[in-house]
Design an enzyme around this catalytic site. Structure first.
Site, PDB file in Angstrom:
ATOM      1  N   SER A 241      -3.372  21.530  24.090  1.00  0.00           N
ATOM      2  CA  SER A 241      -2.756  22.370  25.113  1.00  0.00           C
ATOM      3  C   SER A 241      -1.671  23.243  24.509  1.00  0.00           C
ATOM      4  O   SER A 241      -1.122  22.937  23.456  1.00  0.00           O
ATOM      5  CB  SER A 241      -2.146  21.501  26.218  1.00  0.00           C
ATOM      6  N   GLU A 321     -11.989  26.021  30.433  1.00  0.00           N
ATOM      7  CA  GLU A 321     -11.246  25.352  31.506  1.00  0.00           C
ATOM      8  C   GLU A 321      -9.759  25.708  31.476  1.00  0.00           C
ATOM      9  O   GLU A 321      -8.917  24.853  31.193  1.00  0.00           O
ATOM     10  CB  GLU A 321     -11.435  23.838  31.400  1.00  0.00           C
ATOM     11  N   PRO A 322      -9.387  26.943  31.778  1.00  0.00           N
ATOM     12  CA  PRO A 322      -7.963  27.273  31.838  1.00  0.00           C
ATOM     13  C   PRO A 322      -7.313  26.712  33.102  1.00  0.00           C
ATOM     14  O   PRO A 322      -7.891  26.770  34.189  1.00  0.00           O
ATOM     15  CB  PRO A 322      -7.968  28.809  31.874  1.00  0.00           C
ATOM     16  N   GLY A 323      -6.150  26.141  32.955  1.00  0.00           N
ATOM     17  CA  GLY A 323      -5.376  25.674  34.104  1.00  0.00           C
ATOM     18  C   GLY A 323      -3.991  26.261  34.036  1.00  0.00           C
ATOM     19  O   GLY A 323      -3.601  27.134  34.818  1.00  0.00           O
ATOM     20  N   ARG A 324      -3.216  25.797  33.038  1.00  0.00           N
ATOM     21  CA  ARG A 324      -1.869  26.309  32.810  1.00  0.00           C
ATOM     22  C   ARG A 324      -1.862  27.838  32.687  1.00  0.00           C
ATOM     23  O   ARG A 324      -0.982  28.514  33.211  1.00  0.00           O
ATOM     24  CB  ARG A 324      -1.316  25.687  31.525  1.00  0.00           C
ATOM     25  N   ARG A 365       8.343  17.646  32.317  1.00  0.00           N
ATOM     26  CA  ARG A 365       7.909  18.098  31.000  1.00  0.00           C
ATOM     27  C   ARG A 365       9.040  18.158  29.956  1.00  0.00           C
ATOM     28  O   ARG A 365       8.804  17.806  28.789  1.00  0.00           O
ATOM     29  CB  ARG A 365       7.209  19.450  31.091  1.00  0.00           C
ATOM     30  N   TYR A 369       7.805  15.921  27.084  1.00  0.00           N
ATOM     31  CA  TYR A 369       7.268  16.675  25.948  1.00  0.00           C
ATOM     32  C   TYR A 369       8.327  17.440  25.162  1.00  0.00           C
ATOM     33  O   TYR A 369       7.980  18.195  24.260  1.00  0.00           O
ATOM     34  CB  TYR A 369       6.236  17.704  26.435  1.00  0.00           C
ATOM     35  N   CYS A 396      19.694   9.822  37.352  1.00  0.00           N
ATOM     36  CA  CYS A 396      20.513   8.906  36.567  1.00  0.00           C
ATOM     37  C   CYS A 396      19.862   8.650  35.210  1.00  0.00           C
ATOM     38  O   CYS A 396      19.480   7.526  34.871  1.00  0.00           O
ATOM     39  CB  CYS A 396      20.684   7.600  37.340  1.00  0.00           C
TER      40      CYS A 396
END
Length: 468
Positions: A241, A321-324, A365, A369, A396
Site C-alpha cells: 500500500s 483494486e484502488p481504494g485509498r 494510522r 503506521y 489517554c
C-alpha cells in the site's frame, strides 16, 4: 518518490520535507479534495459548503466527504484503466451511499468481510460485480457469498478451498447455484513494496496468500482446478500500500505471469483473468508525489503485455483494486481546538502542542503506521507568523498524535477549527470506541448541499450492547 524541500528555520526539529510557509493560511491543493478552497476570511469551503456552518449542525469531530471529488477520482481510474475491471476496495471506506456512487461510476466493488458484503447488498450492487477477499472466511460467510451470487471469491488457504468447494457443490445440487463458483487464487510474489512493514503484503513471511517460490501457489491452483464446483478464474497479487512507482508491479507481474503460463501448460487450464491488486499512493504531505491513473495504467499495461509476449501467452483480462487512491483525498476530518501549550525542545526551540477533540479513535494510522498528515486552520484567517506545531488527540495515550509536524498560525487558540486532509482511507473504517469515544459522522457535500450519510454514534449506541 519524495519531494525534498528546505527545512527553513527549524532545522533539526522538523522533517526536511516540511517547508515553513510564507502564509500559514494557504492550502496546498495536492493534499485536498478538488473542491476545497479558502475564502478571503480563511474559511474552508468543501463542495460549496462552509465548514464552520457544517460543523455547527453536526459538531466535531466530523468527516467531510467531497462527493464530486470521490466520483471524479473513480472516473479517472475507470477511464485511465479502460479495458480493465476496476474494483473499489471497500475496506478503505464503505457506506451504502459510497457503494451506490461506485456502481453509478461504473466500478466493481471489493469486500473483505460479511459486514462489507451486507453494505454492498443493501446498496443494490450487482453481486456478480463483487469480489470477496479475506484470509479466514467462515463457512457462514462463504455460504452467504456464494448464495448471493458474488462473482469471484479470492481464496487464501487450502482449508478455504476445500470449504468453498463443499459449499458450492451443495448449493449446485439444490439448485441454489447455477454453475461453478468463480475463484481467484491469491499469491505472494516475494515482492516487498516500498511502504511500512505492516502494510507490505507480498513478501513471504506474512499471513496472506500462497507462495509462488515455495510451490504452494501452483498446488492451490491445481486444487481449485480439480474441484468441479469451482472455476479457476485467475491469480491475484497485491504487493502493498501507498506505492508511488511501478517497479514493484514489474517484478510481481513477471513472477505471477510465469505461474499463469505454467498452469496453462501443466494443468491445461488457461485462466481468463489476472488481478494486480491496489496500493496506489496518495499525497498526505508534500513529500508524496502520486501518479496519474492514466500514467499508471500505461506503465502497468506495458509491463504485462511485455511479459506475456516474452512468455508467448495471451494477455489475460486485467483488474485492479484502488481504494485509498479514490477516497483518501476526498475526505478531511474537522476538529475543534481545546488547548494550546508550548513545549521546549533541544537547542532553544519550542513546539506548540495543539489538542483537539478527537484523535486515535477517529484516525489510528499515525499511531499504528507512524503515518504523516498535514492540517490547516479553517475557521478564520490569521496574520500571525507560523509556528512549528504538533496536533494531538484527547485520548489517554502519549502516542495519540493526529499530525506530528505542521506549521500553524502562532495565534492558534481554543475554539479554532482545524481540518486534516487525506483522511478518507481507513479513518472512519478503522475508527474505534477507545476511551468510550463516539465515532464521528460522515457528511457528504456537493453543490452547496451537505447530507449526513453516516450519523454520529450516540450514547445509546455505546451502551446498547452493555448488558450491565
Amino acid at each position: 518518490m519524495a519531494r525534498q524541500v528546505p527545512p527553513g528555520d527549524f532545522a533539526g526539529t522538523s522533517p526536511v520535507w516540511l517547508r515553513q510557509p510564507d502564509d500559514a493560511n494557504e492550502l496546498i491543493p495536492l493534499l485536498w479534495s478538488k473542491t476545497a478552497r479558502k475564502d478571503d476570511d480563511g474559511i474552508l469551503h468543501v463542495g460549496g459548503v462552509a465548514v464552520p456552518d457544517l460543523v455547527a449542525d453536526v459538531n466535531t469531530p466530523a468527516y467531510v466527504l467531497d462527493e464530486e471529488d470521490f466520483r471524479s477520482r473513480a472516473r479517472a481510474f475507470r477511464d485511465g484503466f479502460a479495458g480493465y475491471d476496476v474494483y473499489y476496495a471497500g475496506k478503505a471506506f464503505l457506506s451504502v451511499a459510497v457503494a451506490k456512487w461506485v456502481a453509478e461510476e461504473g466500478l466493481c466493488l471489493d469486500v473483505c468481510s460479511d459486514g462489507e458484503l451486507s453494505v454492498a447488498l443493501r446498496a443494490g450492487i450487482d453481486p456478480a460485480r463483487i469480489g470477496y477477499h479475506g484470509n479466514n472466511k467462515t463457512p457462514m460467510e462463504l455460504r452467504r457469498a456464494v448464495a448471493a451470487g458474488v462473482g469471484r471469491i479470492i481464496v487464501d488457504s487450502t482449508d478455504e478451498i476445500d470449504r468453498l468447494a463443499s459449499i458450492a457443490a451443495e448449493l449446485i445440487s439444490t439448485g441454489a447455484l447455477s454453475g461453478p463458483q468463480g475463484v481467484m487464487v491469491r499469491v505472494t510474489a516475494g515482492v516487498e513494496a516500498h511502504t511500512h512493514e505492516f502494510i507490505a503484503t507480498a513478501h513471504e513471511d506474512q499471513k496472506f496468500g500462497f507462495s509462488i517460490s515455495s510451490g504452494s501457489a501452483f498446488d492451490a491452483a491445481s486444487r481449485v482446478a480439480a474441484a468441479e464446483a469451482l472455476h479457476l478464474d485467475g491469480l491475484h497479487s497485491h504487493i502493498g500500500s501507498q506505492i508511488f512507482d511501478t517497479s514493484g508491479w514489474e517484478v510481481a507481474a513477471r513472477r505471477v505471469l510465469a505461474l499463469h503460463a505454467r498452469i496453462a501448460t501443466e494443468l491445461g487450464h488457461v485462466m481468463p483473468e489476472m488481478d494486480l491488486g491496489g496500493g496506489f499512493g496518495i499525497a498526505y504531505t508534500t513529500q508524496d508525489d502520486p501518479a496519474d491513473p492514466a500514467d499508471l495504467a500505461a506503465q502497468i499495461t506495458k509491463i504485462v503485455t511485455g511479459e506475456c509476449s516474452a512468455l508467448g501467452i495471451a494477455v489475460p483480462h486485467l483488474s485492479i483494486e484502488p481504494g485509498r487512491a479514490i477516497v483518501g483525498s476526498s475526505m478531511c476530518t474537522v476538529y475543534t481546538v481545546g488547548t494550546v501549550k508550548q513545549v521546549a525542545l533541544d537547542g532553544g526551540a519550542s513546539r506548540t502542542y495543539v489538542s483537539v477533540d478527537g484523535g486515535m479513535s477517529d484516525n489510528i494510522r499515525p499511531a499504528l503506521y507512524d503515518a504523516d498528515y498535514s492540517c490547516s486552520l479553517v475557521s478564520r484567517r490569521s496574520d500571525a507568523a507560523p509556528v512549528l506545531a504538533r496536533v494531538v488527540g484527547k485520548h489517554c495515550e502519549s502516542g495519540d498524535i493526529v499530525v506530528k509536524h505542521e506549521f500553524l498560525p502562532g495565534d492558534i487558540a481554543p475554539g479554532d477549527l482545524l481540518a486534516v486532509p487525506g483522511t478518507g482511507a481507513y479513518g472512519r473504517s478503522m475508527a474505534s470506541n477507545y476511551n468510550h469515544a463516539l465515532r464521528p459522522p460522515v457528511v457528504a457535500v456537493r453543490d452547496g448541499q451537505a447530507r449526513v450519510i453516516v450519523r454520529r454514534e450516540t450514547e445509546d449506541d455505546l451502551l446498547a450492547s452493555d448488558l450491565g
